[in-house]
Design an enzyme around this catalytic site. Structure first.
Site, PDB file in Angstrom:
ATOM      1  N   LYS A  13       0.824  -1.223   0.000  1.00  0.00           N
ATOM      2  CA  LYS A  13       0.000   0.000   0.000  1.00  0.00           C
ATOM      3  C   LYS A  13       0.851   1.262   0.000  1.00  0.00           C
ATOM      4  O   LYS A  13       0.632   2.177  -0.779  1.00  0.00           O
ATOM      5  CB  LYS A  13      -0.925   0.047   1.221  1.00  0.00           C
ATOM      6  CG  LYS A  13      -1.972  -1.016   1.279  1.00  0.00           C
ATOM      7  CD  LYS A  13      -2.956  -0.768   2.419  1.00  0.00           C
ATOM      8  CE  LYS A  13      -2.338  -0.741   3.802  1.00  0.00           C
ATOM      9  NZ  LYS A  13      -1.745  -2.017   4.237  1.00  0.00           N
ATOM     10  N   ARG A  88      -9.573   0.797   8.774  1.00  0.00           N
ATOM     11  CA  ARG A  88      -9.019  -0.505   9.146  1.00  0.00           C
ATOM     12  C   ARG A  88     -10.093  -1.418   9.726  1.00  0.00           C
ATOM     13  O   ARG A  88      -9.809  -2.552  10.054  1.00  0.00           O
ATOM     14  CB  ARG A  88      -7.942  -0.320  10.239  1.00  0.00           C
ATOM     15  CG  ARG A  88      -6.543   0.060   9.734  1.00  0.00           C
ATOM     16  CD  ARG A  88      -5.785  -1.140   9.327  1.00  0.00           C
ATOM     17  NE  ARG A  88      -4.387  -1.302   9.631  1.00  0.00           N
ATOM     18  CZ  ARG A  88      -3.349  -0.584   9.242  1.00  0.00           C
ATOM     19  NH1 ARG A  88      -3.500   0.517   8.585  1.00  0.00           N
ATOM     20  NH2 ARG A  88      -2.118  -0.959   9.521  1.00  0.00           N
ATOM     21  N   ARG A 122      11.606  -6.243   5.549  1.00  0.00           N
ATOM     22  CA  ARG A 122      11.390  -4.904   4.997  1.00  0.00           C
ATOM     23  C   ARG A 122      12.362  -3.883   5.603  1.00  0.00           C
ATOM     24  O   ARG A 122      12.656  -3.914   6.792  1.00  0.00           O
ATOM     25  CB  ARG A 122       9.954  -4.493   5.320  1.00  0.00           C
ATOM     26  CG  ARG A 122       9.544  -3.177   4.749  1.00  0.00           C
ATOM     27  CD  ARG A 122       8.055  -3.100   4.638  1.00  0.00           C
ATOM     28  NE  ARG A 122       7.386  -2.889   5.912  1.00  0.00           N
ATOM     29  CZ  ARG A 122       6.106  -2.567   6.021  1.00  0.00           C
ATOM     30  NH1 ARG A 122       5.359  -2.441   4.950  1.00  0.00           N
ATOM     31  NH2 ARG A 122       5.559  -2.393   7.206  1.00  0.00           N
ATOM     32  N   ARG A 153      11.247  -0.896  10.820  1.00  0.00           N
ATOM     33  CA  ARG A 153      10.129  -0.444  11.642  1.00  0.00           C
ATOM     34  C   ARG A 153      10.034  -1.291  12.892  1.00  0.00           C
ATOM     35  O   ARG A 153      10.198  -2.504  12.831  1.00  0.00           O
ATOM     36  CB  ARG A 153       8.829  -0.561  10.845  1.00  0.00           C
ATOM     37  CG  ARG A 153       8.413   0.759  10.238  1.00  0.00           C
ATOM     38  CD  ARG A 153       7.253   0.608   9.313  1.00  0.00           C
ATOM     39  NE  ARG A 153       6.075   0.024   9.939  1.00  0.00           N
ATOM     40  CZ  ARG A 153       4.872  -0.002   9.368  1.00  0.00           C
ATOM     41  NH1 ARG A 153       4.707   0.520   8.168  1.00  0.00           N
ATOM     42  NH2 ARG A 153       3.843  -0.550   9.979  1.00  0.00           N
ATOM     43  N   ARG A 164      -0.392  -8.256  13.689  1.00  0.00           N
ATOM     44  CA  ARG A 164      -0.942  -7.358  12.657  1.00  0.00           C
ATOM     45  C   ARG A 164      -1.698  -8.154  11.602  1.00  0.00           C
ATOM     46  O   ARG A 164      -2.737  -7.718  11.121  1.00  0.00           O
ATOM     47  CB  ARG A 164       0.194  -6.543  12.015  1.00  0.00           C
ATOM     48  CG  ARG A 164       0.691  -5.434  12.965  1.00  0.00           C
ATOM     49  CD  ARG A 164       2.066  -4.957  12.597  1.00  0.00           C
ATOM     50  NE  ARG A 164       2.122  -4.332  11.298  1.00  0.00           N
ATOM     51  CZ  ARG A 164       3.238  -4.233  10.566  1.00  0.00           C
ATOM     52  NH1 ARG A 164       4.372  -4.725  11.024  1.00  0.00           N
ATOM     53  NH2 ARG A 164       3.213  -3.632   9.424  1.00  0.00           N
TER      54      ARG A 164
HETATM   55  P1  AMP Z   1       0.639   0.953   8.854  1.00  0.00           P
HETATM   56  O1  AMP Z   1       1.786   1.909   8.642  1.00  0.00           O
HETATM   57  O2  AMP Z   1      -0.566   1.305   8.022  1.00  0.00           O
HETATM   58  O3  AMP Z   1       1.059  -0.480   8.696  1.00  0.00           O
HETATM   59  O4  AMP Z   1       0.171   1.131  10.361  1.00  0.00           O
HETATM   60  C1  AMP Z   1       1.035   0.851  11.438  1.00  0.00           C
HETATM   61  C2  AMP Z   1       0.252   0.733  12.723  1.00  0.00           C
HETATM   62  O5  AMP Z   1      -0.417   1.987  12.998  1.00  0.00           O
HETATM   63  C3  AMP Z   1      -0.869  -0.294  12.707  1.00  0.00           C
HETATM   64  O6  AMP Z   1      -0.404  -1.602  12.986  1.00  0.00           O
HETATM   65  C4  AMP Z   1      -1.781   0.249  13.803  1.00  0.00           C
HETATM   66  O7  AMP Z   1      -1.252  -0.013  15.094  1.00  0.00           O
HETATM   67  C5  AMP Z   1      -1.686   1.762  13.576  1.00  0.00           C
HETATM   68  N1  AMP Z   1      -2.711   2.208  12.617  1.00  0.00           N
HETATM   69  C6  AMP Z   1      -2.508   2.654  11.358  1.00  0.00           C
HETATM   70  N2  AMP Z   1      -3.654   2.974  10.771  1.00  0.00           N
HETATM   71  C7  AMP Z   1      -4.631   2.695  11.674  1.00  0.00           C
HETATM   72  C8  AMP Z   1      -6.051   2.782  11.658  1.00  0.00           C
HETATM   73  N3  AMP Z   1      -6.718   3.211  10.580  1.00  0.00           N
HETATM   74  N4  AMP Z   1      -6.725   2.432  12.784  1.00  0.00           N
HETATM   75  C9  AMP Z   1      -6.072   2.010  13.884  1.00  0.00           C
HETATM   76  N5  AMP Z   1      -4.746   1.881  13.963  1.00  0.00           N
HETATM   77  C10 AMP Z   1      -4.015   2.217  12.870  1.00  0.00           C
END
Ligand code: AMP
Length: 206
Positions: A13, A88, A122, A153, A164
């Site tokens: 994404k 999400r 990654r 990360r 996740r």
């Molecule tokens: P990402 O960078 O999209 O993989 O997001 C990393 C982490 O941020 C996720 O595992 C969640 O802990 C938090 N996070 C990101 N987007 C959301 C969302 N829309 N709702 C809740 N937590 C989020």
């Protein structure tokens, strides 16, 4: 145009969002990036959510929805948005539909068993935010795109990744049906080279 990029963690994404946002001139809004930036700056929000993110769980809906609503009110969103990582779950999607419903939802489809490997190998650029995989860049410490420093990360460790992916299956995957019912879902094969996935996305949004 209002676009959502939907897909499991590691489906690409973020990588695609950078390309699509540049091509279409839409603001790339990544809730994960917003949260990580808050953690880095040590804000009140950052302190509140650090443990949740490190553990691989979702941040609270009310906080996340408020952050996105405020971001979407900004001037650069007047012609649309490209959302990456939001919504999400169904509660977030319903909230978005009330104020800024998307036009198209692009689902990056990838076999779930490939994701663990993608995530744990990654490496991300701390400067331009591009991601790479050690299968392709080996032990390189500088970003092949901009020369910035590459990092791992905190939530890309094996334990958080498992959580996740479990969260994706139970909470996020139901959005596929939610948007399919609205006639807004466009599934795309994301298990292909970056340029091919990008070309498929452009076909859908143009
Ligand atoms: P990402 O960078 O999209 O993989 O997001 C990393 C982490 O941020 C996720 O595992 C969640 O802990 C938090 N996070 C990101 N987007 C959301 C969302 N829309 N709702 C809740 N937590 C989020």
């Amino acid at each position: 145009m209002k676009i959502i990029l939907l897909g499991a963690p590691g489906s690409g994404k973020g990588t695609q969002a950078v390309l699509v946002s540049k091509e279409l001139g839409l603001p790339h809004i990544s809730t994960g990036e917003i949260f990580r930036d808050n953690i880095k700056r040590g804000t009140e929000i950052g302190l509140k959510i650090k443990a949740v993110i490190d553990g691989g769980d979702l941040c609270p809906d009310d906080l996340t929805i408020e952050i996105v609503r405020n971001r979407l009110k900004e001037e650069d969103c007047k012609n649309g948005y490209l959302l990456d990582g939001f919504p999400r779950n169904i509660a977030q999607a319903t909230a978005l539909d009330k104020t800024d419903a998307p036009d198209k939802v692009i689902e990056l489809v990838i076999p779930l068993e490939k994701l663990e490997h993608r995530l744990t190998g990654r490496r991300g650029c701390t400067k331009c935010k591009s991601s790479f995989h050690i299968d392709f860049i080996g032990n390189r410490k500088d970003c092949p795109h901009c020369g910035g420093e590459l990092g791992i990360r905190e939530d890309d460790n094996a334990e958080s990744v498992k959580e996740r992916l479990a969260v994706y299956k139970t909470q996020t995957a139901p959005l596929i049906e939610y948007y399919a019912k609205q006639g807004k879902l466009f599934p795309i094969d994301a298990d292909l080279p970056i340029e091919e996935v990008f070309a498929s996305i452009l076909k859908v949004v143009r």
